[in-house]
Scaffold this motif. Structure first.
Motif: not given
Length: 211
Positions: A192-211
Motif C-alpha cells: 500500500m502507498t502510505i504518506t504523511d502528506d495530505f496533498v500527496t495522498a489525494i493526488y496519488r489516490t487519483i493517479w492510482s485510478l489509471g493503473r
C-alpha cells in the motif's frame, strides 16, 4: 486535466506531466510565467509555449527549484503524460468527532474538485445498525476502483476496509500523519502507498485510478 489552448490554429489540449513529487506552492505561477515568457516575449506559438510550460511545472515539482531548464532541455526530458482519471474512490476514515469529520470533509471536497466520483460512507450511508451499515459500506467499496484511507488514530473500521480492499485487489493510498512505523508494518509490507502528506495522498489516490 492539463490545459487547453484556443488559437487561430485550433483547439489544443496540453497534457499534465507526471512528477514523482507533489509540490503545489508556486506551480501555477511557474506555468503562467513560463507560458508568458515563451509566447508573449519570445514569440513562440501558443500551443508549443503551453506544452513547455506544462513540462516546466513537472520539473519544478520534481526539483523544487527555479528557474526551470531552457526550452531545448525541456523538450529532451523524458516525461510521462498523465491520463485523466476515471472511476470512483472509496473514502475510508473515522468520523466520530469534529476533528475526524473535518479531515473526511476536506478529503471528499478535494477529490470531488479533482473531478472524480467519491463514495463516502458517512455521506452515502450514514449511521445505522452494524449489520446494515457494514453491508452497505462493503457493497460501496466493491464498486470503487481505488481507496483513500485516513489511518490517523488507526480506527478499527478503517483498518478492516483497507484489508478488504487489498484482498479485492483495489489499490489503497493511506494518509498516516502520526502513526508508528510498527503499526503500519502490515499495510506497508503488502504494497500500500502510505504518506504523511495530505496533498500527496489525494493526488496519488487519483493517479492510482489509471493503473
Amino acid at each position: 486535466m492539463g490545459a487547453r489552448v484556443i488559437a487561430r490554429t485550433g483547439v489544443h489540449d496540453i497534457p499534465l506531466y507526471k512528477s514523482n513529487k507533489v509540490w503545489k506552492l508556486g506551480s501555477g505561477d511557474v506555468f503562467s510565467s513560463t507560458f508568458a515568457a515563451l509566447w508573449a516575449v519570445q514569440g513562440m506559438g501558443a500551443e508549443d509555449a503551453a506544452e513547455l510550460a506544462s513540462r516546466s511545472v513537472a520539473w519544478y515539482c520534481e526539483n523544487r527549484s527555479l528557474p526551470p531548464p531552457d526550452p531545448r532541455t525541456l523538450r529532451m526530458l523524458s516525461m510521462e503524460p498523465l491520463v485523466p482519471a476515471t472511476g470512483k474512490i472509496y473514502l475510508a476514515g473515522p468520523f466520530f468527532d469534529l476533528g475526524q469529520r473535518w479531515v473526511v470533509e476536506e478529503a471528499r471536497r478535494a477529490l470531488l474538485q479533482a473531478g472524480v466520483e467519491v463514495f463516502s460512507p458517512i455521506h452515502e450511508i450514514g449511521p445505522g445498525k452494524a449489520e446494515e451499515v457494514a453491508t452497505a459500506d462493503l457493497k460501496g467499496l466493491e464498486g470503487c476502483q481505488a481507496v483513500f484511507a485516513i489511518l490517523n488514530g488507526m480506527d478499527p473500521g478503517t483498518i478492516f476496509e483497507v484489508g478488504y480492499a487489498k484482498k479485492l485487489g483495489i489499490p489503497v493510498v493511506a494518509l498516516a500523519e502520526n502513526e508508528r512505523e510498527e503499526d503500519l508494518k502490515m499495510m506497508a509490507g503488502s504494497g500500500m502507498t502510505i504518506t504523511d502528506d495530505f496533498v500527496t495522498a489525494i493526488y496519488r489516490t487519483i493517479w492510482s485510478l489509471g493503473r
